[in-house]
Scaffold this motif. Structure first.
Motif, PDB file in Angstrom:
ATOM      1  N   THR A 146     134.142 114.492 122.808  1.00 56.70           N
ATOM      2  CA  THR A 146     135.133 114.802 121.865  1.00 56.70           C
ATOM      3  C   THR A 146     134.614 114.166 120.512  1.00 56.70           C
ATOM      4  O   THR A 146     133.758 113.220 120.512  1.00 56.70           O
ATOM      5  N   SER A 147     135.101 114.673 119.315  1.00 54.76           N
ATOM      6  CA  SER A 147     134.946 114.065 118.225  1.00 54.76           C
ATOM      7  C   SER A 147     136.602 113.470 117.520  1.00 54.76           C
ATOM      8  O   SER A 147     136.527 113.410 116.501  1.00 54.76           O
ATOM      9  N   VAL A 148     137.265 113.600 118.418  1.00 53.87           N
ATOM     10  CA  VAL A 148     138.830 113.322 118.063  1.00 53.87           C
ATOM     11  C   VAL A 148     138.850 111.840 117.606  1.00 53.87           C
ATOM     12  O   VAL A 148     139.523 111.496 116.624  1.00 53.87           O
ATOM     13  N   PRO A 149     138.130 110.769 118.075  1.00 50.30           N
ATOM     14  CA  PRO A 149     138.203 109.545 117.235  1.00 50.30           C
ATOM     15  C   PRO A 149     137.660 109.364 115.782  1.00 50.30           C
ATOM     16  O   PRO A 149     137.504 108.435 115.318  1.00 50.30           O
ATOM     17  N   GLY A 150     137.257 110.467 115.434  1.00 44.72           N
ATOM     18  CA  GLY A 150     136.617 110.783 114.086  1.00 44.72           C
ATOM     19  C   GLY A 150     135.049 110.572 113.948  1.00 44.72           C
ATOM     20  O   GLY A 150     134.481 110.527 112.977  1.00 44.72           O
ATOM     21  N   ARG A 151     134.551 110.600 115.278  1.00 41.25           N
ATOM     22  CA  ARG A 151     133.062 110.599 115.310  1.00 41.25           C
ATOM     23  C   ARG A 151     132.610 111.165 116.845  1.00 41.25           C
ATOM     24  O   ARG A 151     133.558 110.968 117.607  1.00 41.25           O
ATOM     25  N   PRO A 152     131.423 111.785 116.907  1.00 43.43           N
ATOM     26  CA  PRO A 152     131.204 112.340 118.246  1.00 43.43           C
ATOM     27  C   PRO A 152     130.950 111.160 119.209  1.00 43.43           C
ATOM     28  O   PRO A 152     130.399 110.267 118.933  1.00 43.43           O
ATOM     29  N   VAL A 153     131.466 111.336 120.480  1.00 44.39           N
ATOM     30  CA  VAL A 153     131.361 110.618 121.483  1.00 44.39           C
ATOM     31  C   VAL A 153     130.966 111.156 122.765  1.00 44.39           C
ATOM     32  O   VAL A 153     131.570 112.179 122.850  1.00 44.39           O
ATOM     33  N   VAL A 154     130.644 110.349 123.569  1.00 42.40           N
ATOM     34  CA  VAL A 154     130.335 110.673 125.002  1.00 42.40           C
ATOM     35  C   VAL A 154     131.107 109.737 125.978  1.00 42.40           C
ATOM     36  O   VAL A 154     130.648 108.435 125.522  1.00 42.40           O
ATOM     37  N   ASP A 167     126.169 100.313 120.357  1.00 43.03           N
ATOM     38  CA  ASP A 167     126.578 101.721 120.459  1.00 43.03           C
ATOM     39  C   ASP A 167     127.427 102.219 121.772  1.00 43.03           C
ATOM     40  O   ASP A 167     127.721 103.283 122.005  1.00 43.03           O
ATOM     41  N   VAL A 168     127.566 101.232 122.740  1.00 42.78           N
ATOM     42  CA  VAL A 168     128.244 101.302 123.903  1.00 42.78           C
ATOM     43  C   VAL A 168     129.624 100.447 123.934  1.00 42.78           C
ATOM     44  O   VAL A 168     129.526  99.133 123.643  1.00 42.78           O
ATOM     45  N   THR A 169     130.791 101.107 123.810  1.00 44.24           N
ATOM     46  CA  THR A 169     131.939 100.682 123.832  1.00 44.24           C
ATOM     47  C   THR A 169     132.932 101.002 125.062  1.00 44.24           C
ATOM     48  O   THR A 169     132.517 101.713 125.844  1.00 44.24           O
ATOM     49  N   ALA A 222     126.681 107.412 118.553  1.00 45.58           N
ATOM     50  CA  ALA A 222     125.392 107.828 118.078  1.00 45.58           C
ATOM     51  C   ALA A 222     124.846 106.284 117.432  1.00 45.58           C
ATOM     52  O   ALA A 222     125.614 105.639 116.823  1.00 45.58           O
ATOM     53  N   GLY A 223     123.667 105.995 117.678  1.00 46.99           N
ATOM     54  CA  GLY A 223     123.262 104.857 117.011  1.00 46.99           C
ATOM     55  C   GLY A 223     121.733 104.352 117.424  1.00 46.99           C
ATOM     56  O   GLY A 223     121.299 104.961 118.386  1.00 46.99           O
ATOM     57  N   ASP A 224     121.318 103.217 116.965  1.00 42.03           N
ATOM     58  CA  ASP A 224     119.875 103.005 117.218  1.00 42.03           C
ATOM     59  C   ASP A 224     119.751 102.459 118.797  1.00 42.03           C
ATOM     60  O   ASP A 224     118.690 102.152 119.157  1.00 42.03           O
TER      61      ASP A 224
END
Length: 132
Positions: free
Chosen positions: A44-52, A70-72, A87-89
């Motif tokens: 989803t992108s509901v939190p304001g950014r694309p997440v898996v 980038d893992v939460t 997304a991130g390094d």
């Protein structure tokens, strides 16, 4: 890896898994991948950014959060058993594939044996568990 490529690649990985199905039970803003009727990945992108969002063993989830910025904890999920990739390094294709496969294996392992499309003990074992 940027957000849209993260979700695109995660979806490609999920679509290759035996018995995996894409559904939209929460509306068009959520892509939900299931096996045997059980969720193993959400996007989803509901939190304001694309997440898996993926299922993970609690110890592995904690280690991943400690070693990858980038893992939460799982967004809108049980924080002990689910993780969110952003997304991130610290995220690359190899890690995404391993985590999608591991999430799938965890869910398949909880299905009745007659409903398991693969043996969760051996499927994807060649890729190994997610590396810390």
């Amino acid at each position: 890896m940027n957000g849209s490529s993260l979700q695109t690649y995660a979806a490609e990985c999920a679509e290759e898994l035996p018995g995996a199905r894409l559904e939209h039970p929460f509306g068009p803003d959520w892509e939900v991948f299931k096996v045997g009727g059980k969720v193993f990945m959400l996007m989803t992108s509901v939190p304001g950014r694309p997440v898996v969002i993926l299922k993970s063993e609690p110890g592995e989830a904690e280690a991943l959060r400690e070693t990858h910025t980038d893992v939460t904890p799982g967004y809108h999920m049980n924080k002990k058993h689910w993780i969110t990739l952003e997304a991130g390094d610290s995220i690359d294709k190899k890690l995404v594939k391993e985590l999608v496969t591991e999430s799938y294996r965890l869910v398949v392992g909880n299905l009745p044996r007659s409903d398991q499309p693969v043996d969760p003990e051996t499927y994807g074992a060649h890729a190994g568990a997610a590396r810390r």
